[in-house]
Write a protein that holds these residues in place. Structure first.
Motif, PDB file in Angstrom:
ATOM      1  N   LEU A  12       0.825  -1.197   0.000  1.00  0.00           N
ATOM      2  CA  LEU A  12       0.000   0.000   0.000  1.00  0.00           C
ATOM      3  C   LEU A  12       0.870   1.262   0.000  1.00  0.00           C
ATOM      4  O   LEU A  12       1.808   1.383   0.786  1.00  0.00           O
ATOM      5  CB  LEU A  12      -0.920   0.011   1.222  1.00  0.00           C
ATOM      6  N   ILE A  13       0.530   2.201  -0.884  1.00  0.00           N
ATOM      7  CA  ILE A  13       1.231   3.479  -0.998  1.00  0.00           C
ATOM      8  C   ILE A  13       0.201   4.596  -0.943  1.00  0.00           C
ATOM      9  O   ILE A  13      -0.857   4.498  -1.582  1.00  0.00           O
ATOM     10  CB  ILE A  13       2.026   3.577  -2.322  1.00  0.00           C
ATOM     11  N   ALA A  14       0.501   5.647  -0.188  1.00  0.00           N
ATOM     12  CA  ALA A  14      -0.325   6.851  -0.156  1.00  0.00           C
ATOM     13  C   ALA A  14       0.417   7.958  -0.887  1.00  0.00           C
ATOM     14  O   ALA A  14       1.548   8.297  -0.528  1.00  0.00           O
ATOM     15  CB  ALA A  14      -0.621   7.261   1.285  1.00  0.00           C
ATOM     16  N   ASN A  15      -0.198   8.508  -1.949  1.00  0.00           N
ATOM     17  CA  ASN A  15       0.391   9.586  -2.740  1.00  0.00           C
ATOM     18  C   ASN A  15      -0.264  10.913  -2.366  1.00  0.00           C
ATOM     19  O   ASN A  15      -1.478  10.983  -2.192  1.00  0.00           O
ATOM     20  CB  ASN A  15       0.196   9.319  -4.238  1.00  0.00           C
ATOM     21  N   LEU A  16       0.560  11.964  -2.293  1.00  0.00           N
ATOM     22  CA  LEU A  16       0.105  13.276  -1.824  1.00  0.00           C
ATOM     23  C   LEU A  16      -0.008  14.284  -2.965  1.00  0.00           C
ATOM     24  O   LEU A  16       0.788  14.277  -3.904  1.00  0.00           O
ATOM     25  CB  LEU A  16       1.090  13.844  -0.806  1.00  0.00           C
ATOM     26  N   GLY A  17      -0.986  15.155  -2.855  1.00  0.00           N
ATOM     27  CA  GLY A  17      -1.076  16.360  -3.664  1.00  0.00           C
ATOM     28  C   GLY A  17      -1.463  17.508  -2.758  1.00  0.00           C
ATOM     29  O   GLY A  17      -2.459  17.412  -2.032  1.00  0.00           O
ATOM     30  N   VAL A  41      -5.019  19.106   1.244  1.00  0.00           N
ATOM     31  CA  VAL A  41      -4.203  18.013   0.745  1.00  0.00           C
ATOM     32  C   VAL A  41      -5.102  16.925   0.176  1.00  0.00           C
ATOM     33  O   VAL A  41      -6.153  16.610   0.750  1.00  0.00           O
ATOM     34  CB  VAL A  41      -3.328  17.429   1.880  1.00  0.00           C
ATOM     35  N   GLY A  42      -4.685  16.355  -0.940  1.00  0.00           N
ATOM     36  CA  GLY A  42      -5.334  15.185  -1.489  1.00  0.00           C
ATOM     37  C   GLY A  42      -4.481  13.955  -1.234  1.00  0.00           C
ATOM     38  O   GLY A  42      -3.248  14.027  -1.251  1.00  0.00           O
ATOM     39  N   VAL A  43      -5.115  12.823  -0.967  1.00  0.00           N
ATOM     40  CA  VAL A  43      -4.417  11.561  -0.700  1.00  0.00           C
ATOM     41  C   VAL A  43      -5.011  10.487  -1.608  1.00  0.00           C
ATOM     42  O   VAL A  43      -6.215  10.211  -1.539  1.00  0.00           O
ATOM     43  CB  VAL A  43      -4.544  11.134   0.775  1.00  0.00           C
ATOM     44  N   GLY A  44      -4.179   9.908  -2.451  1.00  0.00           N
ATOM     45  CA  GLY A  44      -4.603   8.822  -3.314  1.00  0.00           C
ATOM     46  C   GLY A  44      -3.892   7.538  -2.933  1.00  0.00           C
ATOM     47  O   GLY A  44      -2.695   7.555  -2.626  1.00  0.00           O
ATOM     48  N   LEU A  45      -4.618   6.425  -2.929  1.00  0.00           N
ATOM     49  CA  LEU A  45      -4.055   5.151  -2.490  1.00  0.00           C
ATOM     50  C   LEU A  45      -3.879   4.212  -3.680  1.00  0.00           C
ATOM     51  O   LEU A  45      -4.715   4.147  -4.577  1.00  0.00           O
ATOM     52  CB  LEU A  45      -4.957   4.491  -1.449  1.00  0.00           C
ATOM     53  N   ASN A 100     -10.275   4.953  -2.773  1.00  0.00           N
ATOM     54  CA  ASN A 100      -8.858   5.298  -2.893  1.00  0.00           C
ATOM     55  C   ASN A 100      -8.569   6.782  -2.954  1.00  0.00           C
ATOM     56  O   ASN A 100      -7.439   7.162  -3.245  1.00  0.00           O
ATOM     57  CB  ASN A 100      -8.279   4.636  -4.149  1.00  0.00           C
ATOM     58  N   LEU A 101      -9.541   7.657  -2.727  1.00  0.00           N
ATOM     59  CA  LEU A 101      -9.306   9.081  -2.883  1.00  0.00           C
ATOM     60  C   LEU A 101      -9.919   9.843  -1.713  1.00  0.00           C
ATOM     61  O   LEU A 101     -11.121   9.734  -1.443  1.00  0.00           O
ATOM     62  CB  LEU A 101      -9.914   9.572  -4.203  1.00  0.00           C
ATOM     63  N   TYR A 102      -9.078  10.618  -1.022  1.00  0.00           N
ATOM     64  CA  TYR A 102      -9.497  11.391   0.145  1.00  0.00           C
ATOM     65  C   TYR A 102      -8.933  12.810   0.029  1.00  0.00           C
ATOM     66  O   TYR A 102      -7.931  13.048  -0.653  1.00  0.00           O
ATOM     67  CB  TYR A 102      -8.972  10.761   1.445  1.00  0.00           C
ATOM     68  N   PRO A 108      -6.536   2.189  -8.774  1.00  0.00           N
ATOM     69  CA  PRO A 108      -5.521   2.838  -7.936  1.00  0.00           C
ATOM     70  C   PRO A 108      -5.265   4.271  -8.364  1.00  0.00           C
ATOM     71  O   PRO A 108      -5.185   4.574  -9.556  1.00  0.00           O
ATOM     72  CB  PRO A 108      -4.280   1.956  -8.164  1.00  0.00           C
ATOM     73  N   VAL A 109      -5.140   5.165  -7.396  1.00  0.00           N
ATOM     74  CA  VAL A 109      -4.834   6.568  -7.648  1.00  0.00           C
ATOM     75  C   VAL A 109      -3.323   6.730  -7.624  1.00  0.00           C
ATOM     76  O   VAL A 109      -2.684   6.589  -6.579  1.00  0.00           O
ATOM     77  CB  VAL A 109      -5.502   7.477  -6.593  1.00  0.00           C
ATOM     78  N   THR A 110      -2.744   7.033  -8.775  1.00  0.00           N
ATOM     79  CA  THR A 110      -1.287   7.100  -8.886  1.00  0.00           C
ATOM     80  C   THR A 110      -0.724   8.479  -8.586  1.00  0.00           C
ATOM     81  O   THR A 110       0.438   8.603  -8.189  1.00  0.00           O
ATOM     82  CB  THR A 110      -0.854   6.663 -10.288  1.00  0.00           C
ATOM     83  N   ASP A 111      -1.515   9.517  -8.779  1.00  0.00           N
ATOM     84  CA  ASP A 111      -1.004  10.865  -8.519  1.00  0.00           C
ATOM     85  C   ASP A 111      -2.186  11.821  -8.552  1.00  0.00           C
ATOM     86  O   ASP A 111      -3.252  11.503  -9.099  1.00  0.00           O
ATOM     87  CB  ASP A 111       0.028  11.263  -9.590  1.00  0.00           C
ATOM     88  N   LEU A 112      -2.017  13.001  -7.956  1.00  0.00           N
ATOM     89  CA  LEU A 112      -3.059  14.013  -8.020  1.00  0.00           C
ATOM     90  C   LEU A 112      -2.450  15.393  -7.846  1.00  0.00           C
ATOM     91  O   LEU A 112      -1.403  15.562  -7.212  1.00  0.00           O
ATOM     92  CB  LEU A 112      -4.144  13.775  -6.985  1.00  0.00           C
TER      93      LEU A 112
END
Length: 887
Positions: free
Chosen positions: A680-685, A692-696, A710-712, A746-750
């Motif tokens: 599991l990876i959490a990607n930040l924007g 902040v956006g968090v995609g998993l 997968n998107l918060y 899966p959310v790879t980036d935002l």
């Protein structure tokens, strides 16, 4: 004109027929002139395109063609016979359409254009535009900016002095009149909303109306002091959650919880009294260095003062302690400043920061003799003493109003009398070394300027006195090359952001698209790169110490002799100044990259500091600097968390490391996932004011433990203010589609831009309306699929990275199990209407499916990312950095 003809026939016997009538209408009405605007000009390399609108809603029925006249002079008539365009001798005849392109035009020069319509009867219409008195201007260049919007601040606060930006809000410090030593000016700060900066030409058609920047709020600053007619008269700096505003008599610090709204300043420090400086002191400009602020000013009797303010009280989470006069760094009571005068050469006009040194441009008020003071700030950054005078370089000739720039070992000065000059700061007797006082000029050009200018990668954007915006290529710093020019009257300041910029005039702000992402092409590439590109000044940072110099040759160039770490990959990285922070197992690594940015081959050993999070309870998968705060995404045994740390010490050149225990501000759980998978990876924007956006993602699959959500989005701003406590607000999860649910992708980036989030997934690109996040209300996202408002593009393709700026969205290719619906590569998407994305350019590229093992983590797919500076994008893919020209 109506004409009636009557006819009778007569035979040989004299018989006369009945009367027949024919009505003939002679067309003597010329076509109405079409309308056009400067914003509908699309400049290119040796070409320019003019767009227009018909005066009616439909096509003109009897229009036969347009005559397009062109020439090198703004004044010409029907007899103009210029022949330098590839399309032929003026006038060029074109079919009835709403645009035309002239090619083969001289770069760097203006081609003037007028248009006249001709109908089927041969009637010639009026000139476009303005009866031929004001021709439109095509301004082709190798790098060819286009004007996209014009904003006129209200009367009484329209003279912009300096500009800064935070997210999609532009802050402009303005004065009521030209500064005078005998009469005072009123000052104001405008917060200008650029959240939906829109292209005025979309899908090949000019738009009659389009969203343009607007003043969202204004803070009026009471100021009773007169200005300095021969020096800087204030400054403005945005740093994460805070806005610093300097006027001749005051330093004000605003908390920007809502980025486009002003409340009373948290700090209002009077600089004119006996404390902290001396009576009658005036401030000129300022420089932020992590959690320290260096101020430069002029004494009432002439001479210079320099002081350093400790901003720690802004970050101690205590509203009871605010920055005041006692926070000036000094071992003695007031005055708490280095008072450099009164001396013969003591009238400062502006200053430049280079690492922990100030270059203060000064002049003798009684003559034209000039000097450059060199001041060391090290005693105040690393200790408790006031700054130290290092020495003076006499007769430099560069004292001016201009705010020069420095990046690494190179600094750029210009003035109304002396052309743009490049200085090497790393020489043995130069300002970086001991008490060195030598400034070594490398090159000098003829371009004169007196305002704020900017470096973006290998390009310098200069407001040239009396002419316009000049673009200079510094890829080879010793051979500056003129590559672009946009004529505009009396520019004074320029600020760039991505492939956009804004120019301030005497009473206007003009917004420019520095390059339009419409013709993507690879310029050059270099192997052995990181995965998280960030352009800081003239350097490209890639994560884990990967560093490229963008002013050391035509391509990207790695400083000689660099030894990369054994595990040269990371899940996340962020950079500022000459410091890079990289995700690493249960913490992060801080790289001090000064030995690479000094451009000295013999000093190539980076210094690093490893920081392990308190308790080492999870894995750090991404991190982002937000001013002097560090936002960390961590996967723990209980799910996904965000933590916020004070990071000023990592940026203020004091050498003090971040302490994960004492510098922790707070944490919030984003998603509860019992026993999350190791993949599991959490990607930040990160957006404005700490939204902040968090995609998993799980290395290419949906995180089953997350239930497919997968998107918060998180409002972290309660943790970024100076008040103890306060809980962050979590919004989500967000589902965008009920069919083949987005939640399973899966959310790879935002990337966040204003009230919109742009999300790349392994099944397309999505735009999400996040206005409920930005307004700090108690609202939450509706649970029903399809809301909040969203748009999608290229569904069926996988994407790794996303970059958004203005009306341009760039996405990088990712790996998809099965066939991609569209061709694989980098796409440029027009997001002028955010929820109606439109593809406008494409560059073939294979997805970056190379794997690596970051320190403290398992083998991962390394996502491809990109960033934009000026007219170029920098793509890190498959372990290679590719430089992409946008047009």
């Amino acid at each position: 004109m109506r004409n009636e003809f009557k006819l009778r026939a007569k035979d040989d016997a004299g018989n006369v027929s009945g009367e027949s009538a024919v009505v003939v209408i002679a067309d003597t009405n010329p076509p109405d002139p079409v309308t056009s605007r400067p914003e509908w000009i699309d400049n290119g390399n040796q070409k320019g395109t003019l767009y227009w609108l018909d005066p009616s809603t439909g096509a003109v029925p009897d229009l036969a063609f347009y005559n397009v006249y062109y020439g090198s002079s703004p004044s010409f008539a029907d007899s103009e016979a210029a022949a330098f365009a590839n399309e032929g001798v003026s006038p060029v005849r074109i079919s009835p359409r709403k645009n035309t392109t002239l090619s083969g035009l001289p770069n760097g020069s203006t081609t003037y254009v007028r248009v006249r319509g001709v109908d089927l009867a041969g009637n010639v219409g009026d000139w476009l535009p303005d009866a031929g008195t004001l021709p439109l201007k095509l301004q082709p260049s190798e790098v060819s900016p286009n004007e996209v919007a014009v904003l006129s601040p209200p009367a009484g606060s329209g003279r912009v002095i300096r500009m800064t930006r935070q997210g999609n809000v532009l802050y402009a410090l303005a004065a009521s009149t030209a500064c005078s030593a005998t009469s005072s000016s009123q000052f104001a700060v405008h917060a200008i909303n650029m959240a939906e900066l829109m292209s005025p030409v979309q899908k090949g058609q000019a738009r009659n109306t389009w969203t343009q920047p607007s003043i969202a709020a204004t803070a009026t600053l009471s100021e009773s002091m007169t200005c300095l007619s021969d020096g800087a008269n204030g400054d403005i700096v945005s740093e994460g959650h805070w806005l610093f505003v300097l006027t001749p008599g005051h330093l004000r610090i605003f908390e920007m919880n809502q980025p486009a709204a002003f409340s009373a300043p948290t700090v209002d420090l009077d600089l004119t009294g006996a404390s902290p400086i001396e009576a009658g002191a005036r401030a000129l400009d300022m420089h932020l260095i992590g959690d320290k602020l260096a101020l430069v000013g002029r004494r009432s009797a002439g001479g210079t003062w320099v002081a350093v303010l400790n901003l720690a009280d802004l970050y101690d989470a205590s509203a009871a302690t605010v920055v005041d006069a006692n926070d000036f760094v000094a071992t003695a009571p007031p005055p708490r400043a280095l008072l450099m005068g009164p001396l013969f050469f003591a009238q400062p006009t502006a200053s430049i920061l280079t690492r922990d040194r100030l270059l203060i441009l000064a002049k003798d008020p009684a003559s034209t003799t000039t000097a450059t003071y060199i001041v060391s700030l090290a005693p105040s950054l690393t200790g408790t003493a006031i700054p130290q005078s290092q020495g003076t370089v006499f007769n430099t000739g560069y004292a001016a109003l201009s705010r020069g720039v420095a990046s690494g070992s190179l600094a750029y000065f210009t003035s109304p009398a002396f052309g743009l000059t490049t200085f090497d700061l790393s020489a043995a007797a130069g300002p970086w070394n001991g008490m060195g006082t030598t400034l070594n000029p490398m090159t000098t050009t003829a371009y004169l300027g007196s305002g704020q200018y900017d470096v973006a990668g290998n390009q310098l954007y200069l407001p040239e006195d009396g002419n316009g915006l000049r673009v200079i290529d510094l890829a080879q710093a010793s051979f500056p090359r003129d590559i672009g020019f946009y004529s505009t009257p009396a520019p004074s300041n320029v600020l760039t952001f991505g492939n956009y910029g804004v120019i301030s005039l005497s009473n206007q702000l003009r917004f420019m698209e520095l390059a339009t992402a419409r013709g993507l092409r690879t310029f050059t590439s270099e192997p052995a790169a990181g995965h998280h590109p960030t352009v800081v000044g003239s350097f490209l940072y890639g994560g884990m110490g990967y560093l490229f110099d963008l002013q050391a040759g035509l391509g990207v160039t790695r400083p000689a002799g660099i030894t990369l770490p054994a595990a040269a990959c990371a899940l996340g990285s962020t950079a500022s100044d000459e410091v890079e922070l990289t995700a690493m197992g249960t913490g992060f690594r801080v790289f001090n990259l000064e030995s690479g940015t000094d451009r000295i081959a013999t000093t190539i050993n980076y210094s690093t500091t490893d920081v392990t999070l308190a308790g080492a309870s999870g894995r750090v998968t991404d991190l982002e600097l937000f001013g002097n705060h560090l936002i960390v995404a961590e996967v723990r045994t209980t799910g996904v968390w965000l933590e916020v740390y004070r990071a000023g010490k990592a940026r203020n050149r004091s050498g003090v490391a971040i302490n994960p225990a004492t510098d922790l501000v707070g944490a919030v759980q984003v998603a509860a996932i019992a026993s999350p998978p190791s993949t599991l990876i959490a990607n930040l924007g990160v957006g404005q004011s700490g939204r902040v956006g968090v995609g998993l993602e799980t290395n290419g699959a949906s995180p089953g433990g997350a239930g497919g959500d997968n998107l918060y989005f998180v409002e972290l701003n309660p943790l970024l203010d100076d008040v103890a406590g306060g809980a962050a607000v979590v919004h989500g999860p967000v589902n965008l589609s009920s069919a083949a649910p987005f939640g399973a992708e899966p959310v790879t980036d935002l990337a966040i831009q204003g009230p919109w989030a742009y999300v790349s997934t392994l099944n397309g690109v999505y735009a999400v309306d996040i206005s409920v996040v930005m307004n700090s209300s108690a609202d939450t996202f509706p649970a029903a699929p399809g809301t909040p408002l969203f748009g999608s593009a290229l569904v069926g393709n996988a994407f790794d990275g996303v970059y958004a700026m203005g009306s341009n969205l760039l996405v990088t290719p990712g790996e998809r199990s099965g066939v991609q619906t569209y061709e694989e590569g980098v796409y440029a998407i027009d997001i002028s209407i955010p929820n109606q994305p439109d593809v406008q350019a494409f560059l073939p590229a294979i997805h970056g499916n190379n794997t690596c093992s970051p320190l403290g983590d398992s083998t991962r797919r390394m996502r491809s990312r990109l960033t934009v500076a000026g007219s170029r994008a920098y793509l890190n893919i498959m372990g290679t950095v590719r430089v992409i020209d946008l047009e």
